[in-house]
Enzyme design. Sequence first.
Site, PDB file in Angstrom:
ATOM      1  N   SER A   1      43.117  10.182  16.631  1.00 54.02           N
ATOM      2  CA  SER A   1      42.942  11.832  16.575  1.00 54.02           C
ATOM      3  C   SER A   1      43.397  12.426  15.451  1.00 54.02           C
ATOM      4  CB  SER A   1      44.022  12.101  17.727  1.00 54.02           C
ATOM      5  OG  SER A   1      44.147  13.514  17.731  1.00 54.02           O
TER       6      SER A   1
ATOM      7  N   TYR B   1      52.832  13.030  21.465  1.00 54.50           N
ATOM      8  CA  TYR B   1      51.555  12.344  21.614  1.00 54.50           C
ATOM      9  C   TYR B   1      50.791  12.259  20.110  1.00 54.50           C
ATOM     10  CZ  TYR B   1      46.427  12.976  21.915  1.00 54.50           C
ATOM     11  OH  TYR B   1      45.016  12.630  21.565  1.00 54.50           O
TER      12      TYR B   1
END
Length: 223
Positions: free
Chosen positions: A135, A147
């Site tokens: 990501s 995250y």
Amino acid sequence: MTKTLLITGASSGIGAATARAAAEAGWNVALLARSQDKLDALVEEIGEGAMAIACDVTDRDAVMGAVSQAVERFGGLDAVFANAGKGVDTPGVEDGDPAEWHDMIHLNVMAVLYTAHAALPELRKRKGHFVVTGSKAGRDHLKGSIYGATKWFVHGFAGNLAEEMREWGGRCTVISPGMVDTPFFDEAKPGKLQAEDVAAAVVFALSQRKTSCVREIHLMPND
């Protein structure tokens, strides 16, 4: 010989789009997710070269069994796309929910490790390819993002695994998208990256000549 790709988190979003793109490119696809109904519908859409394996990828024994099923059905494994992942509802550290962290870390970190551990002996036989979803959050520092920290792990792990696999002719690629319009978000993001954009990047990485390893593909939306 038709090559075989195993995909985790395959029932929707990036995983489902990659299953369709890989099948169109001539791959067999073994599709892993917890939702049997969604997997069955995707297999019906793709056809004979697809198989559904209901699997909780945070369960190491279940992942080992799923890899064995795929190998038994298709005769071997040429590539894996470790795509399953999740975020949290409560961001930040001080106000965050440790129970959410626990579940997310087991999916975003441990499930990737379980998938690699189970698949590498089969990938080694065919000098195969391990692809994992990273990501933009694994490249940037985002305020209090647990995250993001899990995706920093993914990026570091992918680089280290690439060096390990290189010793026997294998390859590892991390796919690093910015915001993607998938069920990951509660509201649609039509102007952002589409799941098909990420799927195309996976197929591109898999299609490279054996003398080349694309270590990372970083995609950002034009909007």
